[in-house]
Design a protein around this motif. Structure first.
Motif: not given
Length: 271
Positions: A174-177, A211-219
């Motif tokens: 989940d992107p929220r995680e 972590a920000l790159v990870n969020l970008a990947r998830h969204v």
């Protein structure tokens, strides 16, 4: 020496630049390590010309990037490692090998549906061969992440490392995680600020960027393209500040931070 459309002229020019005694002092001082940053920069310039749709600029930037290849090849030739022709031979062999559906005989052609799987299989074989050459018979562990090239830009490499790990289930669902992880990393930076340790601050900042790159990947966002868009937005809004101040007969140096911040918000409100 006159310009030419043939690669041999570029090779001759580079050889002249690197000739001791008569060459360019700056070019003679360079090494693989000192030229590498320019190579990366030229690749970015190519990408920028493509993003802007400027084909005239793209022509020039591709030439600059080609010069980087010639430069590295010349330095390698001086060390009796390889020459430009060896670079061309290696890449042509690779492309022929990776496209059996194009270069094989009629009976060896693949259906289009099999092209992607063949490409992935052949690339995997090539990676295994390179790994075998590097280890030279040593018994070493090959990591799942070893196929992610170290020379990639940091944002792109972070994305690829995360994708590889995700392929075996090492990922959030989940992107929220991921967002919670970003807040955690921000808190760690705040704690590091209290300590004033520059090395720790740099490390924690790197963790936050990862972590920000990870969020970008998830969204589903490309982090590099997203940052490029933000850079353009920053330039646009800052330009508004400059132009507005100039219209008032004031310079940036004469303006207070509060005044510039108010103009920034004006620019933001007009978008």
């Amino acid at each position: 020496m006159t310009p030419s459309r043939h690669i041999s002229r570029l090779l001759d020019i580079m050889a002249a630049l690197r000739t001791p005694g008569s060459g360019c002092p700056w070019d003679l001082e360079q090494s693989f390590a000192t030229i590498a940053p320019y190579t990366i920069e030229e690749a970015y310039e190519v990408a920028d010309a493509i993003a802007r749709g400027d084909l005239d600029d793209l022509k020039d930037e591709l030439g600059d990037l080609l010069l980087q290849v010639v430069y590295h090849a010349r330095m390698a030739e001086e060390q009796d490692a390889f020459a430009f022709g060896d670079v061309v031979e290696a890449v042509t062999r690779k492309m022929i090998r990776r496209h059996p559906h194009v270069f094989a005989d009629k009976d060896g052609r693949l259906a289009p549906v099999g092209v992607k799987s063949a490409w992935d299989r052949i690339k995997a074989e090539e990676r295994a061969e390179r790994a075998a050459r590097r280890t030279a018979g040593e018994n070493s562990h090959t990591s799942l992440l070893s196929g992610v090239k170290a020379g990639l830009p940091a944002l792109s490499r972070a994305m690829e490392l995360q994708r590889k790990a995700s392929s075996v289930g090492f990922d959030w669902n989940d992107p929220r995680e991921v967002l919670r992880k970003i807040r955690e990393e921000a808190d760690e930076i705040e704690a590091a600020l209290d300590g004033g340790d520059a090395k720790q601050l740099a490390e924690e900042t790197g963790d936050l960027l990862f972590a920000l790159v990870n969020l970008a990947r998830h969204v589903g966002a490309d982090p590099d393209l997203a940052l490029r868009g933000t850079n353009a937005k920053f330039e646009r809004r800052f330009g508004y500040i400059e132009h507005t101040l100039a219209a008032r007969g004031r310079s940036l140096e004469e303006a207070s931070l509060a005044e510039m911040d108010a103009l920034w918000n004006e620019a933001k409100g007009q978008e």
